[in-house]
Write a protein that holds these residues in place. Sequence first.
Motif, PDB file in Angstrom:
ATOM      1  N   MET A 108      26.618 -60.243  41.131  1.00  0.00           N
ATOM      2  CA  MET A 108      25.343 -60.757  40.711  1.00  0.00           C
ATOM      3  C   MET A 108      24.609 -59.664  39.944  1.00  0.00           C
ATOM      4  O   MET A 108      24.745 -58.495  40.263  1.00  0.00           O
ATOM      5  CB  MET A 108      24.491 -61.148  41.919  1.00  0.00           C
ATOM      6  N   LYS A 109      23.840 -60.093  38.967  1.00  0.00           N
ATOM      7  CA  LYS A 109      23.045 -59.151  38.196  1.00  0.00           C
ATOM      8  C   LYS A 109      21.584 -59.574  38.263  1.00  0.00           C
ATOM      9  O   LYS A 109      21.282 -60.765  38.204  1.00  0.00           O
ATOM     10  CB  LYS A 109      23.527 -59.104  36.745  1.00  0.00           C
ATOM     11  N   PHE A 110      20.714 -58.577  38.396  1.00  0.00           N
ATOM     12  CA  PHE A 110      19.293 -58.840  38.531  1.00  0.00           C
ATOM     13  C   PHE A 110      18.502 -58.036  37.511  1.00  0.00           C
ATOM     14  O   PHE A 110      18.817 -56.875  37.249  1.00  0.00           O
ATOM     15  CB  PHE A 110      18.803 -58.456  39.935  1.00  0.00           C
ATOM     16  N   SER A 111      17.477 -58.654  36.974  1.00  0.00           N
ATOM     17  CA  SER A 111      16.498 -57.956  36.148  1.00  0.00           C
ATOM     18  C   SER A 111      15.384 -57.499  37.081  1.00  0.00           C
ATOM     19  O   SER A 111      14.861 -58.292  37.871  1.00  0.00           O
ATOM     20  CB  SER A 111      15.937 -58.905  35.084  1.00  0.00           C
ATOM     21  N   ILE A 112      15.037 -56.194  36.982  1.00  0.00           N
ATOM     22  CA  ILE A 112      13.991 -55.633  37.834  1.00  0.00           C
ATOM     23  C   ILE A 112      13.036 -54.858  36.922  1.00  0.00           C
ATOM     24  O   ILE A 112      13.120 -53.635  36.786  1.00  0.00           O
ATOM     25  CB  ILE A 112      14.582 -54.716  38.927  1.00  0.00           C
ATOM     26  N   PRO A 113      12.126 -55.552  36.241  1.00  0.00           N
ATOM     27  CA  PRO A 113      11.277 -54.916  35.235  1.00  0.00           C
ATOM     28  C   PRO A 113      10.331 -53.859  35.789  1.00  0.00           C
ATOM     29  O   PRO A 113       9.922 -52.957  35.049  1.00  0.00           O
ATOM     30  CB  PRO A 113      10.508 -56.082  34.608  1.00  0.00           C
ATOM     31  N   ASP A 114       9.988 -53.927  37.072  1.00  0.00           N
ATOM     32  CA  ASP A 114       9.067 -52.960  37.672  1.00  0.00           C
ATOM     33  C   ASP A 114       9.736 -51.615  37.956  1.00  0.00           C
ATOM     34  O   ASP A 114       9.060 -50.658  38.321  1.00  0.00           O
ATOM     35  CB  ASP A 114       8.510 -53.494  38.997  1.00  0.00           C
ATOM     36  N   MET A 115      11.039 -51.523  37.824  1.00  0.00           N
ATOM     37  CA  MET A 115      11.781 -50.297  38.103  1.00  0.00           C
ATOM     38  C   MET A 115      11.667 -49.375  36.883  1.00  0.00           C
ATOM     39  O   MET A 115      12.275 -49.630  35.850  1.00  0.00           O
ATOM     40  CB  MET A 115      13.248 -50.662  38.390  1.00  0.00           C
ATOM     41  N   THR A 116      10.878 -48.308  37.017  1.00  0.00           N
ATOM     42  CA  THR A 116      10.562 -47.497  35.845  1.00  0.00           C
ATOM     43  C   THR A 116      10.893 -46.012  35.965  1.00  0.00           C
ATOM     44  O   THR A 116      10.741 -45.286  34.992  1.00  0.00           O
ATOM     45  CB  THR A 116       9.061 -47.616  35.508  1.00  0.00           C
ATOM     46  N   CYS A 117      11.325 -45.547  37.136  1.00  0.00           N
ATOM     47  CA  CYS A 117      11.564 -44.107  37.291  1.00  0.00           C
ATOM     48  C   CYS A 117      12.728 -43.866  38.251  1.00  0.00           C
ATOM     49  O   CYS A 117      13.257 -44.794  38.853  1.00  0.00           O
ATOM     50  CB  CYS A 117      10.305 -43.412  37.792  1.00  0.00           C
ATOM     51  N   GLY A 118      13.092 -42.622  38.398  1.00  0.00           N
ATOM     52  CA  GLY A 118      14.189 -42.263  39.289  1.00  0.00           C
ATOM     53  C   GLY A 118      13.927 -42.631  40.735  1.00  0.00           C
ATOM     54  O   GLY A 118      14.839 -43.036  41.463  1.00  0.00           O
ATOM     55  N   HIS A 119      12.678 -42.501  41.163  1.00  0.00           N
ATOM     56  CA  HIS A 119      12.334 -42.884  42.534  1.00  0.00           C
ATOM     57  C   HIS A 119      12.549 -44.383  42.724  1.00  0.00           C
ATOM     58  O   HIS A 119      13.101 -44.816  43.741  1.00  0.00           O
ATOM     59  CB  HIS A 119      10.886 -42.505  42.853  1.00  0.00           C
ATOM     60  N   CYS A 120      12.115 -45.168  41.736  1.00  0.00           N
ATOM     61  CA  CYS A 120      12.309 -46.627  41.791  1.00  0.00           C
ATOM     62  C   CYS A 120      13.792 -46.959  41.917  1.00  0.00           C
ATOM     63  O   CYS A 120      14.185 -47.801  42.728  1.00  0.00           O
ATOM     64  CB  CYS A 120      11.755 -47.296  40.532  1.00  0.00           C
ATOM     65  N   LYS A 121      14.603 -46.297  41.115  1.00  0.00           N
ATOM     66  CA  LYS A 121      16.050 -46.538  41.131  1.00  0.00           C
ATOM     67  C   LYS A 121      16.619 -46.262  42.521  1.00  0.00           C
ATOM     68  O   LYS A 121      17.401 -47.049  43.053  1.00  0.00           O
ATOM     69  CB  LYS A 121      16.744 -45.666  40.089  1.00  0.00           C
ATOM     70  N   ALA A 122      16.197 -45.159  43.116  1.00  0.00           N
ATOM     71  CA  ALA A 122      16.684 -44.788  44.447  1.00  0.00           C
ATOM     72  C   ALA A 122      16.266 -45.816  45.491  1.00  0.00           C
ATOM     73  O   ALA A 122      17.053 -46.170  46.376  1.00  0.00           O
ATOM     74  CB  ALA A 122      16.167 -43.399  44.824  1.00  0.00           C
ATOM     75  N   VAL A 123      15.042 -46.316  45.405  1.00  0.00           N
ATOM     76  CA  VAL A 123      14.559 -47.326  46.354  1.00  0.00           C
ATOM     77  C   VAL A 123      15.369 -48.607  46.202  1.00  0.00           C
ATOM     78  O   VAL A 123      15.781 -49.214  47.199  1.00  0.00           O
ATOM     79  CB  VAL A 123      13.048 -47.597  46.158  1.00  0.00           C
ATOM     80  N   VAL A 124      15.618 -49.027  44.968  1.00  0.00           N
ATOM     81  CA  VAL A 124      16.395 -50.243  44.724  1.00  0.00           C
ATOM     82  C   VAL A 124      17.811 -50.074  45.280  1.00  0.00           C
ATOM     83  O   VAL A 124      18.326 -50.957  45.978  1.00  0.00           O
ATOM     84  CB  VAL A 124      16.400 -50.606  43.227  1.00  0.00           C
ATOM     85  N   GLU A 125      18.444 -48.943  44.989  1.00  0.00           N
ATOM     86  CA  GLU A 125      19.806 -48.700  45.497  1.00  0.00           C
ATOM     87  C   GLU A 125      19.826 -48.742  47.015  1.00  0.00           C
ATOM     88  O   GLU A 125      20.689 -49.399  47.612  1.00  0.00           O
ATOM     89  CB  GLU A 125      20.322 -47.346  44.994  1.00  0.00           C
ATOM     90  N   ARG A 126      18.883 -48.049  47.653  1.00  0.00           N
ATOM     91  CA  ARG A 126      18.839 -48.013  49.115  1.00  0.00           C
ATOM     92  C   ARG A 126      18.616 -49.408  49.691  1.00  0.00           C
ATOM     93  O   ARG A 126      19.248 -49.807  50.663  1.00  0.00           O
ATOM     94  CB  ARG A 126      17.731 -47.066  49.586  1.00  0.00           C
ATOM     95  N   THR A 127      17.727 -50.161  49.072  1.00  0.00           N
ATOM     96  CA  THR A 127      17.421 -51.512  49.548  1.00  0.00           C
ATOM     97  C   THR A 127      18.659 -52.402  49.490  1.00  0.00           C
ATOM     98  O   THR A 127      18.954 -53.143  50.429  1.00  0.00           O
ATOM     99  CB  THR A 127      16.277 -52.123  48.721  1.00  0.00           C
ATOM    100  N   LEU A 128      19.394 -52.321  48.393  1.00  0.00           N
ATOM    101  CA  LEU A 128      20.599 -53.147  48.243  1.00  0.00           C
ATOM    102  C   LEU A 128      21.677 -52.753  49.246  1.00  0.00           C
ATOM    103  O   LEU A 128      22.345 -53.611  49.820  1.00  0.00           O
ATOM    104  CB  LEU A 128      21.115 -53.056  46.809  1.00  0.00           C
ATOM    105  N   ILE A 129      21.838 -51.458  49.487  1.00  0.00           N
ATOM    106  CA  ILE A 129      22.824 -50.993  50.464  1.00  0.00           C
ATOM    107  C   ILE A 129      22.397 -51.360  51.888  1.00  0.00           C
ATOM    108  O   ILE A 129      23.232 -51.671  52.729  1.00  0.00           O
ATOM    109  CB  ILE A 129      23.052 -49.476  50.325  1.00  0.00           C
TER     110      ILE A 129
END
Length: 65
Positions: free
Chosen positions: A1-22
């Motif tokens: 599955m692929k998701f658009s996450i427009p609010d993800m704007t920085c490295g911290h955001c990326k880390a939070v998204v990765e952690r949440t998915l895991i």
Amino acid sequence: MKFSIPDMTCGHCKAVVERTLIDIDSSASVLVDLGSHTAEVQTTAPAEAIIGALKTEGYTATRIG
């Protein structure tokens, strides 16, 4: 599955998204692309669970594939 996450704007955001998915599925394969504001995940979890978990973290996600 692929998701658009427009609010993800920085490295911290990326880390939070990765952690949440895991956290949803520890065996998931996750690829987050900050530049395109997308996340690809191979998981058995339903899309609604992913969208809901990201919303809880403050991110709007839309399934695009």
